[in-house]
Design a protein around this motif. Structure first.
Motif, PDB file in Angstrom:
ATOM      1  N   UNK B  19       7.669   3.548   3.213  1.00  0.00           N
ATOM      2  CA  UNK B  19       6.199   3.737   2.985  1.00  0.00           C
ATOM      3  C   UNK B  19       5.899   2.967   1.779  1.00  0.00           C
ATOM      4  N   UNK B  20       6.884   2.707   0.845  1.00  0.00           N
ATOM      5  CA  UNK B  20       6.420   1.752  -0.366  1.00  0.00           C
ATOM      6  C   UNK B  20       7.628   0.931  -0.525  1.00  0.00           C
ATOM      7  N   UNK B  21       7.527  -0.458  -0.584  1.00  0.00           N
ATOM      8  CA  UNK B  21       8.576  -1.391  -0.606  1.00  0.00           C
ATOM      9  C   UNK B  21       8.460  -2.227  -1.881  1.00  0.00           C
ATOM     10  N   UNK B  22       9.508  -2.162  -2.664  1.00  0.00           N
ATOM     11  CA  UNK B  22       9.615  -2.803  -4.018  1.00  0.00           C
ATOM     12  C   UNK B  22       8.180  -3.091  -4.783  1.00  0.00           C
ATOM     13  N   UNK B  23       7.860  -1.851  -5.318  1.00  0.00           N
ATOM     14  CA  UNK B  23       6.600  -2.043  -5.753  1.00  0.00           C
ATOM     15  C   UNK B  23       6.784  -1.621  -7.332  1.00  0.00           C
ATOM     16  N   UNK B  24       6.214  -2.697  -8.136  1.00  0.00           N
ATOM     17  CA  UNK B  24       6.419  -2.574  -9.466  1.00  0.00           C
ATOM     18  C   UNK B  24       4.876  -2.626 -10.157  1.00  0.00           C
ATOM     19  N   UNK B  36      -5.333   0.774  -5.348  1.00  0.00           N
ATOM     20  CA  UNK B  36      -6.279   0.737  -4.367  1.00  0.00           C
ATOM     21  C   UNK B  36      -5.631   0.325  -2.784  1.00  0.00           C
ATOM     22  N   UNK B  37      -6.099   0.960  -1.866  1.00  0.00           N
ATOM     23  CA  UNK B  37      -5.503   0.537  -0.311  1.00  0.00           C
ATOM     24  C   UNK B  37      -6.261   1.450   0.609  1.00  0.00           C
ATOM     25  N   UNK B  38      -5.840   0.864   2.018  1.00  0.00           N
ATOM     26  CA  UNK B  38      -6.473   1.730   3.015  1.00  0.00           C
ATOM     27  C   UNK B  38      -5.423   2.921   3.164  1.00  0.00           C
ATOM     28  N   UNK B  39      -5.695   3.756   4.320  1.00  0.00           N
ATOM     29  CA  UNK B  39      -4.730   4.663   4.593  1.00  0.00           C
ATOM     30  C   UNK B  39      -3.611   4.093   5.098  1.00  0.00           C
ATOM     31  N   UNK B  40      -2.348   4.478   4.738  1.00  0.00           N
ATOM     32  CA  UNK B  40      -1.053   3.974   5.104  1.00  0.00           C
ATOM     33  C   UNK B  40      -0.653   2.782   4.260  1.00  0.00           C
ATOM     34  N   UNK B  41      -1.104   2.777   3.258  1.00  0.00           N
ATOM     35  CA  UNK B  41      -0.806   1.466   2.369  1.00  0.00           C
ATOM     36  C   UNK B  41       0.144   2.177   1.366  1.00  0.00           C
ATOM     37  N   UNK B  42       0.440   3.427   1.230  1.00  0.00           N
ATOM     38  CA  UNK B  42       1.567   3.815   0.287  1.00  0.00           C
ATOM     39  C   UNK B  42       1.109   4.311  -0.920  1.00  0.00           C
ATOM     40  N   UNK B  43      -0.300   4.229  -1.152  1.00  0.00           N
ATOM     41  CA  UNK B  43      -0.795   4.649  -2.426  1.00  0.00           C
ATOM     42  C   UNK B  43      -0.469   6.148  -2.731  1.00  0.00           C
ATOM     43  N   UNK B  44      -0.865   7.164  -2.025  1.00  0.00           N
ATOM     44  CA  UNK B  44      -0.251   8.733  -2.178  1.00  0.00           C
ATOM     45  C   UNK B  44       1.106   8.676  -2.405  1.00  0.00           C
ATOM     46  N   UNK B  45       1.877   8.028  -1.356  1.00  0.00           N
ATOM     47  CA  UNK B  45       3.392   8.195  -1.517  1.00  0.00           C
ATOM     48  C   UNK B  45       3.684   7.601  -2.992  1.00  0.00           C
ATOM     49  N   UNK B  46       3.259   7.000  -3.682  1.00  0.00           N
ATOM     50  CA  UNK B  46       3.651   6.245  -4.801  1.00  0.00           C
ATOM     51  C   UNK B  46       3.149   7.344  -5.774  1.00  0.00           C
ATOM     52  N   UNK B  47       1.837   7.866  -5.780  1.00  0.00           N
ATOM     53  CA  UNK B  47       1.264   8.936  -6.855  1.00  0.00           C
ATOM     54  C   UNK B  47       2.572  10.396  -6.670  1.00  0.00           C
ATOM     55  N   UNK B  48       2.906  10.609  -5.267  1.00  0.00           N
ATOM     56  CA  UNK B  48       3.720  11.903  -5.431  1.00  0.00           C
ATOM     57  C   UNK B  48       5.116  11.643  -5.877  1.00  0.00           C
ATOM     58  N   UNK B 227      -4.226  -2.469  -9.010  1.00  0.00           N
ATOM     59  CA  UNK B 227      -3.246  -3.113  -8.142  1.00  0.00           C
ATOM     60  C   UNK B 227      -3.722  -2.726  -6.729  1.00  0.00           C
ATOM     61  N   UNK B 228      -3.684  -3.562  -5.914  1.00  0.00           N
ATOM     62  CA  UNK B 228      -4.012  -3.538  -4.519  1.00  0.00           C
ATOM     63  C   UNK B 228      -2.765  -3.389  -3.518  1.00  0.00           C
ATOM     64  N   UNK B 229      -2.707  -2.435  -2.822  1.00  0.00           N
ATOM     65  CA  UNK B 229      -1.574  -2.179  -2.035  1.00  0.00           C
ATOM     66  C   UNK B 229      -2.063  -2.377  -0.488  1.00  0.00           C
ATOM     67  N   UNK B 230      -1.235  -2.917   0.396  1.00  0.00           N
ATOM     68  CA  UNK B 230      -1.225  -2.933   1.805  1.00  0.00           C
ATOM     69  C   UNK B 230       0.062  -2.879   2.304  1.00  0.00           C
ATOM     70  N   UNK B 231       0.209  -1.749   3.274  1.00  0.00           N
ATOM     71  CA  UNK B 231       1.358  -1.620   4.053  1.00  0.00           C
ATOM     72  C   UNK B 231       2.477  -1.489   2.929  1.00  0.00           C
ATOM     73  N   UNK B 232       2.356  -0.406   1.944  1.00  0.00           N
ATOM     74  CA  UNK B 232       3.547  -0.373   1.097  1.00  0.00           C
ATOM     75  C   UNK B 232       3.741  -1.363  -0.045  1.00  0.00           C
ATOM     76  N   UNK B 233       3.013  -2.623   0.093  1.00  0.00           N
ATOM     77  CA  UNK B 233       3.650  -3.727  -0.791  1.00  0.00           C
ATOM     78  C   UNK B 233       2.205  -3.926  -1.701  1.00  0.00           C
ATOM     79  N   UNK B 234       2.592  -4.613  -2.740  1.00  0.00           N
ATOM     80  CA  UNK B 234       1.516  -4.830  -3.803  1.00  0.00           C
ATOM     81  C   UNK B 234       1.117  -6.346  -3.247  1.00  0.00           C
ATOM     82  N   UNK B 235      -0.402  -6.396  -2.955  1.00  0.00           N
ATOM     83  CA  UNK B 235      -0.676  -7.764  -2.903  1.00  0.00           C
ATOM     84  C   UNK B 235      -1.525  -8.438  -4.016  1.00  0.00           C
TER      85      UNK B 235
END
Lengths: 308, 574
Positions: B19-24, B36-48, B227-235
């Motif tokens: 769900x989240x890949x190599x996020x710093x 920021x991101x749409x559903x499935x971007x991994x933003x809530x998974x990061x928060x949790x 930080x903009x996220x997409x599919x679990x990666x920082x863009x």
């Protein structure tokens, strides 16, 4: 809240009236009690005499009105066989039945709630599977089979437990287990499902995010919510226990309760006793349901305070 | 190092699914970082993951570190045991969740739930904790705090519940607040209040905020860094000004373009060809819960004396906050709910008193699209059965032509023909909403009532769906009654707008006239509350008191007057 209580009570009275009426007509359709009481060897005149004596010669509607009228004097008529007021016969049977029922409910709650919660928390480990396996087995085992198995093992073979009557605390062990076995199994399963529903709720996450220890999260936040659903099922199940379970179990163990009386009066076609015994069981079922209903409303503030 | 929180090379997985890949990223002290991101971007998974609540949701942190450095020493959260986590949660790091309706325990009072935090982390007695809870409610500007602690969550509005959540999260004055879409479930006016409150309290307590959202408008309002996220990666990872001025990543640009902006124009009005729908003086009444012994139950008018017209080939946007009666109005127009009084005419025919058979005819010409595309498609029907069902009901298609019609319909809503043998669960939310629209179009209706059709969708998907609706209108001349709480979305699709408040239409007219020259106080407030996706123009309203009704409740019996050509306002506005 009071509106809720009044509504529940009204429903109770209507339900009881319907049951009493159904029982009256069902017993009248079930055969002639005179034949049973006096046998075949009596003359036609004596037979008619007795029929008149018991009031069975009147039209069914007159009998029905008389039957309803018998409620008014508080004696509910006389037993065909014992010629005593029905109220006396039933009254001495109430307490033993109640004792058995309460110990059955007590055992059920004591066993199934902790095991149900544990089965939900450890649903992915062997603990959860073990609990559920036992629960399924218990659910599949009819209460009379369980009763007879226990009688064979503990009364006949090992001679550890007394078989008949309700004299000592030892007498309670087998009937209580036999009575509550299936309910324990059902309620364990139900507690588990109710807890599983609750465990995935958002407010559980909130509780953990506050840093509360797991025990508090599960018992205070989780179980309190699950108990609302558990309570609603408990009402139905205990009612079934009071009605069907006690008839079978009391007969097997010759427990001097209402269930036993119900069976013997049905066999003997003692209509007045039978009718009132059924009424007593129905009353128990309806009262238990009403109590649960009100407790349910009390447990859930959304109902208690008349909100959404 | 002045960063309060440093997330390094974080990996989070749900089973084999990453769900989240190599996020710093780093959260500086006292600042606001928006994820920021749409559903499935991994933003809530990061928060949790930061609170290590992710394990409870079935996820695992498979790599990386989360360092917290708040002056009480540096800890790696990924290495903490359960005891250490419990001391951290609600104390040094707190969290506010998206759904204030479900995030509070329904069977415990507000006071019970708040005092727990004080008892747990501040070793207070029950009495002290209750006093502290009362003060905490005061500090989030909840009126009548003393009474609120005795209340249960269901007795409070959504906005008040979210204030309670915030008060609870800030009880121990944490160094970091994680806010997971805290204003998404709220009305726009309430959202503005909550954002203002968070900003005030952040300054007061001196905490950092990790703000998780999908809404670029909200980002512009509140963030320092994004930080903009997409599919679990920082863009992209940039200061808010830089991001909005010159977004580097293509996805950031796409996200910003899809965000509806107020003032970006409405479609041109179609040539007048008469009205498809005329509603006059319609009132819809609901019975309150019946009471057994207290006579008849009370009633509430969800829709009061509403009149509206909708031209052929036109879209009328109906805006208002939740509970204002807009969905009831929509359903009453199609007589899915029976209005108590008033008249409805469809294409010049009075349909107010139609019987069962007549209603079937009405629905041949007027269809509906609902908010939740997951719940409004039968999971057991294949697409070719789903989208042609209205046509079959009205005997417009034979069973041998059904598949051809289905293919034509799915093509018209931008899907491939070969989807017609699939089932609803095989589609994404946006694709499902396309199927709902295709289904409505199957009978070639003259009117489609769309009740919040894009509210459940991500912004980029919502944009595609509204584009589709505009295209269908061009091609098929269908009229839309478009209902939404989001006035920017309404502007994009509507030639005319009606603003609804407390069951009544308070202002109606051409879209641009309403947006540029709002007359009614409620319309003005609504427009002022909309977050602007531009960090340079931050809104500052300072809604201090949520208890005061935000706009005057309309008096009964007042009528609309014409303020500008075609632009009508309630009399009480003047």
């Amino acid at each position: 809240m009071w509106r809720h209580v009044v509504r529940t009570l009204t429903k109770m009275v209507v339900t009881l009236f319907v049951i009493v009426t159904l029982v009256f007509f069902a017993t009248r359709m079930s055969g002639n009690s005179i034949d049973y009481i006096i046998g075949e060897s009596v003359t036609q005149e004596d037979r008619e005499l007795l029929t008149r004596y018991y009031g069975l010669d009147a039209s069914i509607w007159t009998q029905y009105l008389k039957f309803l009228g018998s409620f008014l004097d508080g004696q509910f008529g006389l037993s065909f066989l014992e010629r005593r007021p029905v109220s006396d016969i039933v009254a001495e049977r109430v307490w033993p039945s109640l004792q058995l029922l309460l110990s059955g409910i007590g055992l059920t709650l004591l066993v199934s709630i902790p095991f149900g919660i544990a089965a939900a928390i450890y649903r992915k480990s062997w603990i959860g599977s073990a609990i559920m396996t036992f629960a399924f087995a218990g659910y599949a085992l009819p209460n009379f089979v369980l009763a007879i198995l226990m009688v064979l093992v503990f009364a006949f073979t090992l001679n550890w437990l007394p078989l008949v009557g309700n004299g000592t605390p030892w007498h309670f062990i087998m009937p209580t287990i036999a009575l509550s076995g299936a309910l324990i199994a059902a309620l364990t399963r139900f507690t588990r499902n109710a807890m599983l529903d609750v465990l995935s709720q958002d407010y559980m996450r909130t509780a953990r995010a506050k840093g509360l220890p797991e025990r508090t999260v599960i018992l205070k936040h989780g179980f309190r919510n699950a108990s609302i659903t558990i309570l609603s099922v408990l009402g139905l199940q205990v009612a079934g226990l009071a009605a069907a379970g006690s008839v079978v179990i009391e007969s097997i163990f010759s427990w001097p309760g209402i269930g036993d009386l119900l069976v013997s009066s049905a066999i003997q076609r003692d209509y007045p006793v039978l009718q009132f015994a059924v009424l007593a069981v129905a009353l128990a079922v309806v009262v238990i349901n009403a109590v649960v209903d009100i407790a349910y409303a009390y447990a859930d503030p959304r109902i208690r305070l008349g909100g959404a | 190092m002045s960063d309060l929180l440093s997330v390094k090379n974080l990996h989070v997985a749900f089973g084999s699914n990453e769900a989240v890949s190599d996020l710093s990223f780093d959260v500086p002290a006292r600042r606001t970082l928006a994820l920021v991101g749409e559903s499935g971007s991994g933003k809530s998974a990061t928060a949790l993951s930061i609170l290590r609540l992710i394990e409870r949701e079935g996820g695992t942190i498979t790599g990386g570190s989360i360092m917290l450095n708040d002056g009480d020493g540096t800890v790696d959260i990924t290495a903490l045991d359960e005891q250490g986590l419990q001391r951290l949660r609600g104390n040094r790091i707190s969290m506010v969740f998206q759904e204030p309706m479900t995030s509070l325990n329904p069977v415990l009072t507000i006071g019970d739930q708040m005092s727990e935090v004080f008892i747990r982390h501040r070793n207070m007695t029950k009495r002290e904790a209750y006093d502290a809870s009362r003060q905490a409610l005061d500090s989030v500007r909840i009126p009548e705090a003393a009474r609120r602690v005795e209340q249960y969550p269901h007795e409070l509005s959504g906005g008040l519940r979210q204030r309670v959540m915030i008060a609870m999260a800030l009880a121990c004055r944490p160094k970091l607040l994680i806010a997971d879409e805290p204003s998404t479930a709220l009305d726009v006016t309430t959202q503005a209040e909550i954002l203002d409150l968070l900003r005030d309290l952040q300054a007061e307590i001196g905490m950092a905020v990790l703000f998780i959202t999908h809404d670029m408008g909200v980002v512009a309002e509140i963030a320092d860094r994004v930080v903009v996220l997409r599919h679990g990666r920082k863009v992209e990872d940039a200061n808010v000004e830089t991001l909005f001025a010159a977004p580097k990543a293509a996805y950031s640009r796409q996200l910003m373009a899809a965000t509806p902006k107020l003032g970006s124009g409405s479609p041109a009005a179609p040539p007048p060809r008469g009205n498809i729908l005329e509603v006059s003086g319609m009132t819809t009444r609901f019975k309150m819960r019946g009471r057994m012994f207290s006579g008849h139950g009370a009633t509430v008018d969800a829709v009061k004396n509403v009149s509206l017209v909708l031209g052929k080939g036109e879209t009328l946007g109906l805006v208002g906050e939740s509970g204002c009666g807009k969905s009831t109005l929509a359903r009453s127009v199609l007589r899915l709910i029976e209005p108590a009084s008033g008249t409805i005419a469809l294409d010049g025919n009075d349909v107010t008193n139609l019987g069962r058979e007549g209603l079937r005819g009405l629905r041949r010409h007027a269809q509906m699209v609902f908010q939740d595309p997951y719940a409004s498609l039968n999971p057991r029907l294949a697409v070719h059965e789903l989208v042609t069902e209205p046509a079959r009901i009205h005997n417009l298609v034979s069973s041998c032509d059904q598949r051809e019609l289905a293919a034509e319909l799915v093509r018209s809503v931008g899907l491939e023909e070969d989807v017609i043998d699939r089932f609803a669960h095989q589609f994404s939310g946006g694709q499902r909403q396309r199927l709902c629209i295709a289904r409505a179009m199957s009978v070639k209706p003259k009117l489609i009532v769309a009740d919040e059709p894009v509210s459940a969708l991500d912004v980029s998907i919502a944009r595609q769906v509204t584009d589709l609706m505009l295209e269908l209108q061009q091609r098929e001349q269908v009229s839309f009654l478009f209902i939404s709480h989001d006035i920017a979305v309404v502007e994009r699709v509507s030639q005319r707008i009606a603003v609804m408040y407390a069951g009544e239409i308070v202002e109606t007219g051409p879209a641009q006239s309403i947006l540029n020259d709002p007359r009614h106080p409620y319309t003005r407030q609504l427009l002022a509350s909309v977050p602007r996706p531009d960090p340079a123009r931050r809104r500052r309203l300072g809604h201090a008191n949520p208890a005061a009704p935000s706009a005057p409740v309309p008096r009964a019996g007042t009528v609309l007057f014409e303020a500008a050509p075609g632009h009508f306002v309630r009399e009480d506005a003047a």
